[in-house]
Design a protein around this motif. Structure first.
Motif, PDB file in Angstrom:
ATOM      1  N   ILE A   1      33.997  27.433 -15.850  1.00  0.00           N
ATOM      2  CA  ILE A   1      32.624  27.945 -15.828  1.00  0.00           C
ATOM      3  C   ILE A   1      32.600  29.322 -15.179  1.00  0.00           C
ATOM      4  CG2 ILE A   1      30.292  27.590 -14.912  1.00  0.00           C
ATOM      5  CD1 ILE A   1      30.776  24.568 -15.270  1.00  0.00           C
ATOM      6  N   ALA A   2      33.340  29.492 -14.074  1.00  0.00           N
ATOM      7  CA  ALA A   2      33.402  30.801 -13.423  1.00  0.00           C
ATOM      8  C   ALA A   2      33.946  31.855 -14.388  1.00  0.00           C
ATOM      9  CB  ALA A   2      34.264  30.723 -12.166  1.00  0.00           C
ATOM     10  N   ALA A   3      34.990  31.499 -15.147  1.00  0.00           N
ATOM     11  CA  ALA A   3      35.559  32.430 -16.120  1.00  0.00           C
ATOM     12  C   ALA A   3      34.535  32.759 -17.201  1.00  0.00           C
ATOM     13  CB  ALA A   3      36.821  31.827 -16.751  1.00  0.00           C
ATOM     14  N   HIS A   4      33.788  31.762 -17.634  1.00  0.00           N
ATOM     15  CA  HIS A   4      32.790  32.007 -18.673  1.00  0.00           C
ATOM     16  C   HIS A   4      31.672  32.902 -18.158  1.00  0.00           C
ATOM     17  CE1 HIS A   4      30.638  31.484 -22.356  1.00  0.00           C
ATOM     18  NE2 HIS A   4      29.546  31.196 -21.657  1.00  0.00           N
ATOM     19  N   LEU A   5      31.197  32.646 -16.952  1.00  0.00           N
ATOM     20  CA  LEU A   5      30.115  33.465 -16.407  1.00  0.00           C
ATOM     21  C   LEU A   5      30.552  34.915 -16.190  1.00  0.00           C
ATOM     22  CD1 LEU A   5      28.502  30.975 -13.870  1.00  0.00           C
ATOM     23  CD2 LEU A   5      27.673  31.612 -16.147  1.00  0.00           C
ATOM     24  N   ALA A   6      31.833  35.122 -15.956  1.00  0.00           N
ATOM     25  CA  ALA A   6      32.343  36.484 -15.797  1.00  0.00           C
ATOM     26  C   ALA A   6      32.355  37.242 -17.126  1.00  0.00           C
ATOM     27  CB  ALA A   6      33.751  36.451 -15.214  1.00  0.00           C
ATOM     28  N   ALA A   7      32.342  36.498 -18.247  1.00  0.00           N
ATOM     29  CA  ALA A   7      32.476  37.133 -19.557  1.00  0.00           C
ATOM     30  C   ALA A   7      31.218  37.092 -20.414  1.00  0.00           C
ATOM     31  CB  ALA A   7      33.612  36.461 -20.327  1.00  0.00           C
ATOM     32  N   CYS A   8      30.279  36.209 -20.111  1.00  0.00           N
ATOM     33  CA  CYS A   8      29.137  35.997 -21.002  1.00  0.00           C
ATOM     34  C   CYS A   8      27.828  36.415 -20.328  1.00  0.00           C
ATOM     35  CB  CYS A   8      29.083  34.521 -21.417  1.00  0.00           C
ATOM     36  SG  CYS A   8      27.730  34.160 -22.558  1.00  0.00           S
ATOM     37  N   GLY A   9      27.284  37.514 -20.780  1.00  0.00           N
ATOM     38  CA  GLY A   9      26.043  38.027 -20.215  1.00  0.00           C
ATOM     39  C   GLY A   9      24.866  37.065 -20.315  1.00  0.00           C
ATOM     40  N   PRO A  10      24.600  36.481 -21.488  1.00  0.00           N
ATOM     41  CA  PRO A  10      23.465  35.566 -21.602  1.00  0.00           C
ATOM     42  C   PRO A  10      23.588  34.342 -20.690  1.00  0.00           C
ATOM     43  CG  PRO A  10      24.098  36.332 -23.771  1.00  0.00           C
ATOM     44  CD  PRO A  10      25.160  36.803 -22.823  1.00  0.00           C
ATOM     45  N   CYS A  11      24.778  33.771 -20.582  1.00  0.00           N
ATOM     46  CA  CYS A  11      24.944  32.607 -19.692  1.00  0.00           C
ATOM     47  C   CYS A  11      24.825  33.020 -18.227  1.00  0.00           C
ATOM     48  CB  CYS A  11      26.279  31.915 -19.949  1.00  0.00           C
ATOM     49  SG  CYS A  11      26.289  30.981 -21.503  1.00  0.00           S
ATOM     50  N   THR A  12      25.287  34.223 -17.904  1.00  0.00           N
ATOM     51  CA  THR A  12      25.141  34.729 -16.538  1.00  0.00           C
ATOM     52  C   THR A  12      23.667  34.901 -16.201  1.00  0.00           C
ATOM     53  OG1 THR A  12      27.296  35.798 -16.608  1.00  0.00           O
ATOM     54  CG2 THR A  12      25.730  36.623 -14.973  1.00  0.00           C
ATOM     55  N   GLU A  13      22.875  35.359 -17.151  1.00  0.00           N
ATOM     56  CA  GLU A  13      21.431  35.481 -16.921  1.00  0.00           C
ATOM     57  C   GLU A  13      20.806  34.110 -16.673  1.00  0.00           C
ATOM     58  OE1 GLU A  13      19.431  37.682 -19.981  1.00  0.00           O
ATOM     59  OE2 GLU A  13      20.800  39.388 -19.786  1.00  0.00           O
ATOM     60  N   ASP A  14      21.220  33.110 -17.433  1.00  0.00           N
ATOM     61  CA  ASP A  14      20.724  31.747 -17.207  1.00  0.00           C
ATOM     62  C   ASP A  14      21.133  31.251 -15.824  1.00  0.00           C
ATOM     63  OD1 ASP A  14      19.599  31.727 -19.724  1.00  0.00           O
ATOM     64  OD2 ASP A  14      21.181  30.488 -20.624  1.00  0.00           O
ATOM     65  N   TYR A  15      22.374  31.511 -15.456  1.00  0.00           N
ATOM     66  CA  TYR A  15      22.876  31.125 -14.132  1.00  0.00           C
ATOM     67  C   TYR A  15      22.051  31.795 -13.027  1.00  0.00           C
ATOM     68  CZ  TYR A  15      25.857  31.587 -10.011  1.00  0.00           C
ATOM     69  OH  TYR A  15      26.333  31.615  -8.720  1.00  0.00           O
ATOM     70  N   GLN A  16      21.842  33.092 -13.138  1.00  0.00           N
ATOM     71  CA  GLN A  16      21.075  33.817 -12.125  1.00  0.00           C
ATOM     72  C   GLN A  16      19.633  33.320 -12.053  1.00  0.00           C
ATOM     73  OE1 GLN A  16      21.801  37.836 -13.425  1.00  0.00           O
ATOM     74  NE2 GLN A  16      23.586  38.044 -12.090  1.00  0.00           N
ATOM     75  N   GLY A  17      19.044  32.993 -13.189  1.00  0.00           N
ATOM     76  CA  GLY A  17      17.688  32.462 -13.211  1.00  0.00           C
ATOM     77  C   GLY A  17      17.603  31.098 -12.557  1.00  0.00           C
ATOM     78  N   LEU A  18      18.555  30.235 -12.847  1.00  0.00           N
ATOM     79  CA  LEU A  18      18.578  28.907 -12.221  1.00  0.00           C
ATOM     80  C   LEU A  18      18.828  29.019 -10.731  1.00  0.00           C
ATOM     81  CD1 LEU A  18      18.390  25.869 -12.572  1.00  0.00           C
ATOM     82  CD2 LEU A  18      20.810  25.860 -13.225  1.00  0.00           C
ATOM     83  N   LEU A  19      19.727  29.887 -10.338  1.00  0.00           N
ATOM     84  CA  LEU A  19      20.004  30.108  -8.923  1.00  0.00           C
ATOM     85  C   LEU A  19      18.772  30.628  -8.203  1.00  0.00           C
ATOM     86  CD1 LEU A  19      22.338  29.932  -6.897  1.00  0.00           C
ATOM     87  CD2 LEU A  19      22.923  32.284  -7.500  1.00  0.00           C
ATOM     88  N   ALA A  20      18.051  31.540  -8.832  1.00  0.00           N
ATOM     89  CA  ALA A  20      16.815  32.067  -8.241  1.00  0.00           C
ATOM     90  C   ALA A  20      15.758  30.984  -8.124  1.00  0.00           C
ATOM     91  CB  ALA A  20      16.295  33.239  -9.077  1.00  0.00           C
ATOM     92  N   ALA A  21      15.652  30.134  -9.122  1.00  0.00           N
ATOM     93  CA  ALA A  21      14.672  29.051  -9.082  1.00  0.00           C
ATOM     94  C   ALA A  21      14.979  28.053  -7.970  1.00  0.00           C
ATOM     95  CB  ALA A  21      14.627  28.333 -10.428  1.00  0.00           C
ATOM     96  N   VAL A  22      16.257  27.764  -7.777  1.00  0.00           N
ATOM     97  CA  VAL A  22      16.663  26.792  -6.765  1.00  0.00           C
ATOM     98  C   VAL A  22      16.499  27.352  -5.351  1.00  0.00           C
ATOM     99  CG1 VAL A  22      18.682  25.557  -5.829  1.00  0.00           C
ATOM    100  CG2 VAL A  22      18.201  25.510  -8.278  1.00  0.00           C
ATOM    101  N   THR A  23      16.838  28.609  -5.169  1.00  0.00           N
ATOM    102  CA  THR A  23      16.802  29.198  -3.823  1.00  0.00           C
ATOM    103  C   THR A  23      15.485  29.906  -3.505  1.00  0.00           C
ATOM    104  OG1 THR A  23      17.775  31.292  -4.560  1.00  0.00           O
ATOM    105  CG2 THR A  23      19.293  29.544  -3.829  1.00  0.00           C
ATOM    106  N   GLY A  24      14.700  30.220  -4.528  1.00  0.00           N
ATOM    107  CA  GLY A  24      13.469  30.950  -4.300  1.00  0.00           C
ATOM    108  C   GLY A  24      13.708  32.434  -4.078  1.00  0.00           C
ATOM    109  N   GLN A  25      14.921  32.908  -4.437  1.00  0.00           N
ATOM    110  CA  GLN A  25      15.273  34.312  -4.259  1.00  0.00           C
ATOM    111  C   GLN A  25      15.686  34.893  -5.591  1.00  0.00           C
ATOM    112  OE1 GLN A  25      18.420  34.483  -1.398  1.00  0.00           O
ATOM    113  NE2 GLN A  25      17.236  33.504   0.195  1.00  0.00           N
ATOM    114  N   ASP A  26      15.555  36.218  -5.701  1.00  0.00           N
ATOM    115  CA  ASP A  26      15.984  36.911  -6.904  1.00  0.00           C
ATOM    116  C   ASP A  26      17.464  37.265  -6.747  1.00  0.00           C
ATOM    117  OD1 ASP A  26      16.153  38.283  -9.271  1.00  0.00           O
ATOM    118  OD2 ASP A  26      15.102  40.053  -8.543  1.00  0.00           O
TER     119      ASP A  26
END
Length: 76
Positions: free
Chosen positions: A49-74
């Protein structure tokens, strides 16, 4: 364009990369590991998953959005 740049990019893809379907299927688990522990445990437990997130912009955006939702931070 001859297509060589696309081929070169494809051939440099990390062989550990699990692809979009698998990364998105386990993204919530990955985020649950990232949030309480910034030591890199998520990347060591799920290197594909780490390798995929390093290479895939759309999945990284989903990851960052989920992380922001969970932590309440951008995290962008």
């Amino acid at each position: 364009m001859s297509g060589w740049s696309e081929l070169d990019w494809f051939l440099r893809t990390d062989p550990r990369d699990v692809g979009c379907d698998e990364a998105l299927r386990l993204l919530h688990v990955y985020v649950d590991l990232v949030v309480p522990d910034a030591s890199g445990e998520a990347a060591s437990r799920y290197p594909g998953i780490a390798a995929h997130l390093a290479a895939c912009g759309p999945c990284t955006e989903d990851y960052q959005g989920l992380l922001a939702a969970v932590t309440g931070q951008d995290h962008a």
